[in-house]
Scaffold this active site. Structure first.
Site, PDB file in Angstrom:
ATOM      1  N   ASN A  28      16.269-116.471  37.539  1.00  0.00           N
ATOM      2  CA  ASN A  28      15.700-115.716  36.412  1.00  0.00           C
ATOM      3  C   ASN A  28      14.225-116.105  36.254  1.00  0.00           C
ATOM      4  OD1 ASN A  28      14.786-115.204  33.685  1.00  0.00           O
ATOM      5  ND2 ASN A  28      16.894-114.681  33.186  1.00  0.00           N
ATOM      6  N   HIS A  75      10.508-116.583  32.434  1.00  0.00           N
ATOM      7  CA  HIS A  75       9.552-117.565  31.904  1.00  0.00           C
ATOM      8  C   HIS A  75       8.194-117.508  32.609  1.00  0.00           C
ATOM      9  CE1 HIS A  75      12.430-119.032  29.230  1.00  0.00           C
ATOM     10  NE2 HIS A  75      12.415-120.329  29.496  1.00  0.00           N
ATOM     11  N   HIS A 122      14.818-109.842  32.513  1.00  0.00           N
ATOM     12  CA  HIS A 122      15.296-109.205  31.283  1.00  0.00           C
ATOM     13  C   HIS A 122      14.154-108.344  30.745  1.00  0.00           C
ATOM     14  CE1 HIS A 122      17.301-109.885  27.056  1.00  0.00           C
ATOM     15  NE2 HIS A 122      17.076-108.605  27.320  1.00  0.00           N
ATOM     16  N   ARG A 138      13.034-106.649  27.862  1.00  0.00           N
ATOM     17  CA  ARG A 138      13.387-106.579  26.437  1.00  0.00           C
ATOM     18  C   ARG A 138      12.723-105.389  25.777  1.00  0.00           C
ATOM     19  NH1 ARG A 138      15.537-111.869  24.657  1.00  0.00           N
ATOM     20  NH2 ARG A 138      15.598-110.912  22.611  1.00  0.00           N
ATOM     21  N   ARG A 143       8.376-108.654  25.512  1.00  0.00           N
ATOM     22  CA  ARG A 143       7.649-109.897  25.232  1.00  0.00           C
ATOM     23  C   ARG A 143       7.326-110.702  26.486  1.00  0.00           C
ATOM     24  NH1 ARG A 143      12.365-113.534  22.456  1.00  0.00           N
ATOM     25  NH2 ARG A 143      12.473-111.775  21.061  1.00  0.00           N
ATOM     26  N   GLU A 173      18.665-107.466  33.373  1.00  0.00           N
ATOM     27  CA  GLU A 173      19.347-107.694  32.086  1.00  0.00           C
ATOM     28  C   GLU A 173      18.723-106.758  31.075  1.00  0.00           C
ATOM     29  OE1 GLU A 173      18.773-111.698  30.871  1.00  0.00           O
ATOM     30  OE2 GLU A 173      19.821-112.523  32.572  1.00  0.00           O
ATOM     31  N   THR A 186      18.523-114.964  24.480  1.00  0.00           N
ATOM     32  CA  THR A 186      19.792-114.304  24.199  1.00  0.00           C
ATOM     33  C   THR A 186      20.755-115.318  23.586  1.00  0.00           C
ATOM     34  OG1 THR A 186      19.336-113.048  26.182  1.00  0.00           O
ATOM     35  CG2 THR A 186      21.512-112.771  25.220  1.00  0.00           C
ATOM     36  N   GLU A 203      29.533-111.706  33.098  1.00  0.00           N
ATOM     37  CA  GLU A 203      28.742-112.931  33.251  1.00  0.00           C
ATOM     38  C   GLU A 203      29.143-113.820  32.079  1.00  0.00           C
ATOM     39  OE1 GLU A 203      24.470-112.786  33.939  1.00  0.00           O
ATOM     40  OE2 GLU A 203      24.246-114.731  32.961  1.00  0.00           O
ATOM     41  N   HIS A 253      23.193-119.254  31.482  1.00  0.00           N
ATOM     42  CA  HIS A 253      22.558-119.607  30.217  1.00  0.00           C
ATOM     43  C   HIS A 253      22.688-121.106  29.931  1.00  0.00           C
ATOM     44  CE1 HIS A 253      20.389-117.901  26.802  1.00  0.00           C
ATOM     45  NE2 HIS A 253      20.702-119.058  26.262  1.00  0.00           N
TER      46      HIS A 253
HETATM   47  N1  PXP Z   1      22.020-114.989  31.850  1.00  0.00           N
HETATM   48  C1  PXP Z   1      21.635-114.208  30.815  1.00  0.00           C
HETATM   49  C2  PXP Z   1      22.446-113.007  30.495  1.00  0.00           C
HETATM   50  C3  PXP Z   1      20.494-114.537  30.056  1.00  0.00           C
HETATM   51  O1  PXP Z   1      20.126-113.747  29.021  1.00  0.00           O
HETATM   52  C4  PXP Z   1      19.743-115.674  30.423  1.00  0.00           C
HETATM   53  C5  PXP Z   1      18.502-116.022  29.650  1.00  0.00           C
HETATM   54  O2  PXP Z   1      17.558-115.024  29.795  1.00  0.00           O
HETATM   55  C6  PXP Z   1      20.165-116.430  31.513  1.00  0.00           C
HETATM   56  C7  PXP Z   1      21.321-116.082  32.195  1.00  0.00           C
HETATM   57  C8  PXP Z   1      19.402-117.636  31.987  1.00  0.00           C
HETATM   58  O3  PXP Z   1      19.452-118.623  31.026  1.00  0.00           O
HETATM   59  P1  PXP Z   1      18.513-119.918  31.179  1.00  0.00           P
HETATM   60  O4  PXP Z   1      17.087-119.433  31.108  1.00  0.00           O
HETATM   61  O5  PXP Z   1      18.910-120.768  30.026  1.00  0.00           O
HETATM   62  O6  PXP Z   1      18.820-120.514  32.513  1.00  0.00           O
END
Ligand code: PXP
Length: 239
Positions: A7, A10, A43, A45, A49, A70, A101, A151, A191
């Site tokens: 992901n 960030h 993601h 959004r 953002r 996402e 999330t 998920e 997550h």
């Molecule tokens: N899965 C989903 C559905 C999420 O919304 C997120 C956070 O954007 C993640 C996984 C990844 O989470 P983390 O950034 O805490 O690893």
């Protein structure tokens, strides 16, 4: 063998802090794939953002593994997904004021909206996953909606890590995986997973893909800082 879906939200968050062009999540995705990630997750959004429409469009052209988008189950997002066609969409709940999330989708309460979105996306050739808490009733509802995958939201497990609740949280994940397998749903998870808490979850088995962002990007900042500082020191010294 389980896969990593990287992901890169960030990376876009850092870029948006200055509103400029670096760091580019497109470059991060390429580096991630070269290092072995088998999927890139972003993601988009509603408030844009971090990830921008431009990122999604370019990543659609450059990601060579699997692009997992996402998004909330809104008309706008379904329309975008059907235009861009990522390999997979993961439907997530979205609240404007949240930092990230916060919880899984309530598929039971929102069954009609989710089922409609799942159908439109699947008719468009997109594999659909639902981000849910490890709760048996939610797994059953996910199955009813026609989704391909769930998920499992591992946030509660991550928070329980090292506490007496951890065993119970792992058990919930295990039960959800078994039920999903029984009804024919594929299982991803994510997550709050990091370099320490990943091990007990990975040991359960039955999870196809881990979507991980925060801990990997955090580590990248630290392991990459030494080199980045040396590069700048050299430029200053030898100008
Ligand atoms: N899965 C989903 C559905 C999420 O919304 C997120 C956070 O954007 C993640 C996984 C990844 O989470 P983390 O950034 O805490 O690893």
């Amino acid at each position: 063998m389980a896969k990593l879906g990287l992901n890169i939200d960030h990376v876009a968050t850092v870029r948006q802090a200055r509103g400029g062009i670096e760091p580019d999540p497109v470059a991060a995705a390429a580096i991630g794939e070269l290092a072995g990630a088998e999927g890139i997750t972003i993601h988009l959004r509603e408030d844009r953002r971090h990830i921008q429409d431009r990122d999604l469009e370019i990543l659609r052209k450059t990601v060579k593994t699997k692009l997992n988008l996402e998004m909330a189950a809104t008309q706008e997002m379904v329309r975008i997904a059907l235009t861009v066609k990522p390999e997979q969409v993961t439907l997530v709940p979205e609240k404007r004021r949240e930092l990230t999330t916060e919880g899984g989708l309530d598929v039971i309460i929102n069954l009609k909206t989710i089922t409609d979105a799942v159908k439109r996306l699947r008719d468009g050739g997109i594999c659909v996953s639902l981000f849910i808490d490890p709760n048996q009733e939610q797994v059953k509802a996910a199955n009813k909606s026609g989704a391909d995958y769930i998920e499992i939201h591992t946030g509660a497990y991550a928070e329980s890590f090292g506490t007496p609740d951890m065993g119970r949280e792992l058990e919930k994940i295990d039960t959800a995986i078994k039920l999903a397998a029984k009804v024919g749903l594929g299982v991803n998870a994510g997550h709050g997973l990091n370099y320490v808490n990943i091990k007990p979850v990975a040991a359960i088995g039955g999870i196809e893909e881990y979507n991980i962002g925060h801990s990997i990007i955090s580590r990248a900042v630290l392991v990459g800082l030494d080199r980045a500082v040396r590069d700048m020191v050299d430029l200053i010294k030898y100008a």
